[in-house]
Scaffold this motif. Structure first.
Motif, PDB file in Angstrom:
ATOM      1  N   GLY A 210       0.850  -1.182   0.000  1.00 20.27           N
ATOM      2  CA  GLY A 210       0.000   0.000   0.000  1.00 20.27           C
ATOM      3  C   GLY A 210       0.887   1.233   0.000  1.00 20.27           C
ATOM      4  O   GLY A 210       2.031   1.177  -0.452  1.00 20.27           O
TER       5      GLY A 210
ATOM      6  N   HIS B 190      -6.338   9.407  -0.947  1.00 16.20           N
ATOM      7  CA  HIS B 190      -6.058   8.231  -0.128  1.00 16.20           C
ATOM      8  C   HIS B 190      -5.530   7.135  -1.045  1.00 16.20           C
ATOM      9  O   HIS B 190      -6.227   6.672  -1.948  1.00 16.20           O
TER      10      HIS B 190
ATOM     11  N   THR C 271      -4.371   3.593  -2.424  1.00 17.47           N
ATOM     12  CA  THR C 271      -4.651   2.167  -2.290  1.00 17.47           C
ATOM     13  C   THR C 271      -3.937   1.415  -3.406  1.00 17.47           C
ATOM     14  O   THR C 271      -3.602   1.995  -4.448  1.00 17.47           O
ATOM     15  N   THR C 272      -3.696   0.139  -3.166  1.00 20.66           N
ATOM     16  CA  THR C 272      -3.123  -0.752  -4.168  1.00 20.66           C
ATOM     17  C   THR C 272      -4.139  -1.846  -4.462  1.00 20.66           C
ATOM     18  O   THR C 272      -4.653  -2.462  -3.519  1.00 20.66           O
TER      19      THR C 272
ATOM     20  N   ASP D 157      -3.504   1.083   3.547  1.00 17.97           N
ATOM     21  CA  ASP D 157      -4.206   0.079   2.734  1.00 17.97           C
ATOM     22  C   ASP D 157      -3.625  -1.308   2.994  1.00 17.97           C
ATOM     23  O   ASP D 157      -3.409  -2.114   2.088  1.00 17.97           O
TER      24      ASP D 157
ATOM     25  N   ASP E 284      -6.804  -3.052   8.626  1.00 22.08           N
ATOM     26  CA  ASP E 284      -6.984  -1.611   8.511  1.00 22.08           C
ATOM     27  C   ASP E 284      -6.555  -0.896   9.786  1.00 22.08           C
ATOM     28  O   ASP E 284      -6.058  -1.518  10.731  1.00 22.08           O
TER      29      ASP E 284
ATOM     30  N   THR F 174      -9.106  -6.899   5.954  1.00 25.46           N
ATOM     31  CA  THR F 174      -9.618  -6.358   4.700  1.00 25.46           C
ATOM     32  C   THR F 174      -9.615  -7.450   3.640  1.00 25.46           C
ATOM     33  O   THR F 174      -9.136  -8.570   3.875  1.00 25.46           O
TER      34      THR F 174
ATOM     35  N   LYS G 137      -7.651  -7.554   1.284  1.00 27.09           N
ATOM     36  CA  LYS G 137      -6.234  -7.855   1.052  1.00 27.09           C
ATOM     37  C   LYS G 137      -5.736  -8.903   2.052  1.00 27.09           C
ATOM     38  O   LYS G 137      -4.887  -9.740   1.718  1.00 27.09           O
TER      39      LYS G 137
ATOM     40  N   LEU H 174     -10.250   8.281  -3.509  1.00 23.10           N
ATOM     41  CA  LEU H 174      -9.212   7.485  -4.146  1.00 23.10           C
ATOM     42  C   LEU H 174      -8.829   8.086  -5.490  1.00 23.10           C
ATOM     43  O   LEU H 174      -9.580   8.861  -6.083  1.00 23.10           O
TER      44      LEU H 174
END
Length: 584
Positions: free
Chosen positions: A238, A247, A249-250, A302, A306, A312, A314, A582
Motif C-alpha cells: 500500500g 487516499h 490504495t493498491t 491500505d 486496517d 480487509t 487484502k 481514491l
C-alpha cells in the motif's frame, strides 16, 4: 536453545531451511492493549514473524531520557510476539524513515551546529552509540539463541538512498554487535545498483524493498548478494497519504499477484505494512522534494489489517497466497462491525489570546528564533512584536516551517504556508501588535532535509527593514487538556485565534470509535488526555481513530484545539473511518 543462521541459499533455524513470512507491525503506532490481537491476526494470516522499527525520538524526546512506558514498552511487545509462537525482526535505525517525524532522529541532536547526520561524525556517532546500547539492552535477552523471538536486527535503513559513508555504516554495525546482538544482521535498500552498493556491508546480508516486478527486483538483489537467502524486507502492499492529497490504495489482485511471484521465487518476505496503525500525537513526518508534503495522522496504509485492526479483502487474498507455500490455520478473524455513533456539543471555549500564560511560557529575543531554540519539542508558538510604521506594509520572512497565521492587533491578516513557498504578506497597516502563530506540521523523514530546524528561519523584515524586539510563547501542548483546571473560561473565549474546546461523552469500554472532523478546520484532538493526532479539513482524512482501551464507561473527555475556524462546535462519532477519495 535454538540457533538461527544464514546458509548458502536459505535462512537456517536449527540447521533446517526456514522461510521468513513476516509482517510489519509498529508497536508505537498501536495501543498496547491491541498488540496481542494484531499479532494473533498476523499468525492467522499465515505469517510466522513480526517486524518492527524502533523510533529513537519517541523513546528519547529529551537528552538523557529513555522512555519505555506504555506504547513504548518494546520488551512487552517482544514477549507477546514470542508468546504467540511468532518470531521477530527488530530495526532500530538509528534512522528509520517510516513516514515518522524526522525519520526517528531526535531533533535535539541537531541543536549544536555541525553535528553530523547519518555520517561518520564524532558527536553524532557518540549519541548513536548511547542510543543503540540502551535499546539493544532491551532486545538482547529476546534473541532466538536466548529463547526469545528475535531472528534478525537491521543496520540503519535504506542508507544507499541517502549516502555512501561506508565508515559510518560499519560503525553502526560494530555498535550493534558491541551491544550484545548475536543474531544475523541485515541491511535494506531499494533494488537499484547504486543504492545496494552504497548501502551494503560485507558480512551483512543485503535485503531489498519494493512492491512490484518481483522477479526482476530479486535478480538485481542477487547480483549484489551472490549467496544467502533472498529477502524483500519491505514488500510495499500500500502507501501513505499526505494532507491535501488522495487516499492511496493498491489493487488487491495486483498486490496478491506480486506476493505470489515473490514467494514462488523462494524468497522470504516482510509485508510492509501488515497493520499500519496510527501516527498518534504529533509523530507523523513529511516529505519535501521541492514541495513540502506533511503526512496525515492515519497510517492505515491500505494494509491487510486496517487502521482499526480489522481484516480487509487484502488480508484474505494474502492468506490464500501464503497457503500455497506454508501451512495456514483454518481459523479466521471476525469481520468488522459498525462503531457506536453519537453527537455531543463542544463548549467551554478557551481562547489562547485571552490568557497566553496559561498555555506556555514567554521568552524575549532580539530576532525571531527557530522553534528548536525554544523549549524542547515545541511544535506551536506565538511570535509577537510591535510595529510603528506608517501606512500599509509588507512583511517578509526568510522561510516559514511550516505554517504561520498572521494577525495584526488580534485581527487575522492571512496564512503563510511552506507548501506553497509563501514568505511575504501585505499588512493593512505597518503599526500595531503583530502576532504570528507558527506551527510545525511534521519533520521531513526522507532525503537531504532530515534534521532541519523548524519555525521562522531567517530574518523578519517590514518593507525590507529588520523587525526586532520579539516575544515568543512556546505553547506546551500537554497543558491544553488541563486548561479548565483553574475554573470556567471567560465569556467571549471563542474569538479569533487558537481556541480549545471540550465535550464530555459516554462510551462502551474497549470499543473503538471514530471521531468525525470533517466540519472542523485545522487542529489537534485529545481523548482522556491522550493525543489522537492532527486533523485538517483539507483531507483526505476526515476521521480520527479512538482506540477502545482509552475509553471509560461513564464520563470521557474530548478536547479539541482549533487553530483555524470551527464552523460547527459539534463532535460526531461515526460508524467507520473516512480516509478520503481514491485516485481515479
Amino acid at each position: 536453545m535454538p540457533e538461527f543462521t544464514i546458509g548458502e541459499t536459505d535462512f537456517l533455524l536449527d540447521g533446517e531451511p526456514f522461510r521468513i513470512l513476516s509482517g510489519a507491525l509498529h508497536y508505537f503506532r498501536v495501543h498496547p492493549d491491541h498488540w496481542a490481537d494484531r499479532i494473533e491476526k498476523a499468525r492467522l494470516m499465515g505469517l510466522n514473524t513480526i517486524e518492527t522499527y524502533v523510533p529513537w525520538n519517541a523513546h528519547s524526546p529529551r537528552p538523557g531520557v529513555f522512555d519505555t512506558d506504555g506504547i513504548l514498552d518494546l520488551p512487552r511487545f517482544l514477549r507477546l510476539v514470542g508468546e504467540a509462537g511468532m518470531h521477530a525482526i527488530v530495526r532500530p535505525g538509528p534512522f528509520i524513515c517510516a513516514e515518522w517525524d524526522n525519520g526517528g532522529l531526535p531533533p535535539w541532536l541537531f541543536r549544536e551546529p555541525g553535528v553530523g547526520i547519518r555520517r561518520h561524525e564524532p558527536r553524532f556517532l557518540d549519541a548513536v552509540e548511547k542510543y543503540l546500547h540502551q535499546v539493544l539492552a532491551l532486545v538482547r535477552p529476546h534473541q532466538v539463541d536466548q529463547g526469545g523471538p528475535v531472528l534478525l536486527v537491521q543496520v540503519e535503513n535504506e542508507y544507499g538512498a541517502y549516502g555512501d559513508d561506508r565508515d559510518y555504516l560499519q560503525a553502526v554495525a560494530d555498535m550493534i554487535r558491541g551491544a550484545g546482538i548475536d543474531v544475523p544482521l541485515v541491511t535494506v535498500d531499494q533494488p537499484v545498483d547504486a543504492m545496494l552498493a552504497a548501502g551494503g556491508l560485507d558480512g551483512v546480508l543485503r535485503t531489498s524493498s519494493f512492491g512490484s516486478d518481483s522477479a526482476n527486483r530479486l535478480r538485481t538483489l542477487r547480483d549484489h548478494q551472490p549467496t544467502g537467502p533472498l529477502m524483500c524486507m519491505e514488500f510495499w502492499d500500500g502507501w501513505f497519504d499526505h494532507w491535501g492529497g488522495i487516499h492511496h490504495t493498491t489493487p488487491v489482485e495486483q498486490a496478491a499477484a506480486e506476493l505470489d511471484a515473490l514467494l514462488a521465487a523462494g524468497a522470504s518476505v516482510n509485508v510492509y505494512m501488515f497493520h499500519g496503525g496510527t501516527n498518534f500525537g504529533l509523530t507523523s513526518g513529511a516529505n519535501d522534494k521541492g514541495i513540502y508534503r506533511p503526512t496525515v495522522t492515519s497510517y492505515d496504509y491500505d494494509a491487510p489489517l486496517d487502521e482499526a485492526g480489522n481484516p480487509t479483502a487484502k488480508y484474505f487474498a494474502f492468506r490464500d497466497v501464503i497457503a500455497r507455500y506454508a501451512e495456514v490455520l483454518a481459523e479466521v478473524p471476525g469481520a468488522a462491525v459498525p462503531a457506536p455513533e453519537q453527537t455531543v456539543a463542544l463548549g467551554e471555549p478557551v481562547r489562547l489570546f485571552e490568557d497566553p500564560a496559561a498555555w506556555g511560557s514567554w521568552s524575549r529575543w532580539e530576532s525571531p528564533p527557530v522553534l528548536d531554540e525554544l523549549e524542547t519539542d515545541t511544535r506551536l508558538a506565538v511570535y509577537r512584536t510591535e510595529l510603528s510604521g506608517d501606512g500599509p506594509g509588507v512583511l517578509t520572512l526568510g522561510e516559514v516551517r511550516d505554517r504561520a497565521a498572521v494577525l495584526l492587533d488580534g485581527a487575522p491578516v492571512g496564512i503563510l504556508e511552506r507548501e506553497h513557498h509563501e514568505r511575504a504578506i501585505a499588512l493593512p497597516r505597518a503599526s500595531g501588535r503583530l502576532e504570528l502563530v507558527v506551527e510545525d506540521q511534521g519533520r521531513v523523514n526522507y532525503g537531504a532535509r532530515i534534521g532541519e530546524h523548524k519555525g521562522l528561519v531567517g530574518p523578519a523584515l517590514l518593507d525590507g527593514f529588520p523587525l526586532t524586539g520579539w516575544e515568543v510563547l512556546a505553547i506546551d501542548l500537554d497543558r491544553v487538556p488541563r486548561l479548565w483546571e483553574s475554573g470556567p473560561p471567560d465569556d467571549g473565549g471563542s474569538g479569533v485565534g487558537p481556541t480549545a474546546w471540550r465535550a464530555h461523552f459516554s462510551a462502551e469500554p474497549d470499543v473503538d470509535v471514530f471521531l468525525d472532523t470533517s466540519v472542523w478546520g485545522k487542529g489537534i484532538a485529545w481523548v482522556n488526555g491522550f493525543c489522537l493526532g492532527r486533523y485538517w479539513r483539507r483531507g483526505p482524512q476526515h476521521t480520527l481513530f479512538v482506540p477502545g482501551p482509552l475509553l471509560r464507561p461513564a464520563r470521557n473527555e474530548l478536547v479539541v484545539l482549533e487553530l483555524d475556524v470551527l464552523a460547527d462546535p459539534t463532535a460526531r462519532f461515526v460508524a467507520g473511518p473516512s480516509l478520503g477519495p481514491l485516485e481515479d
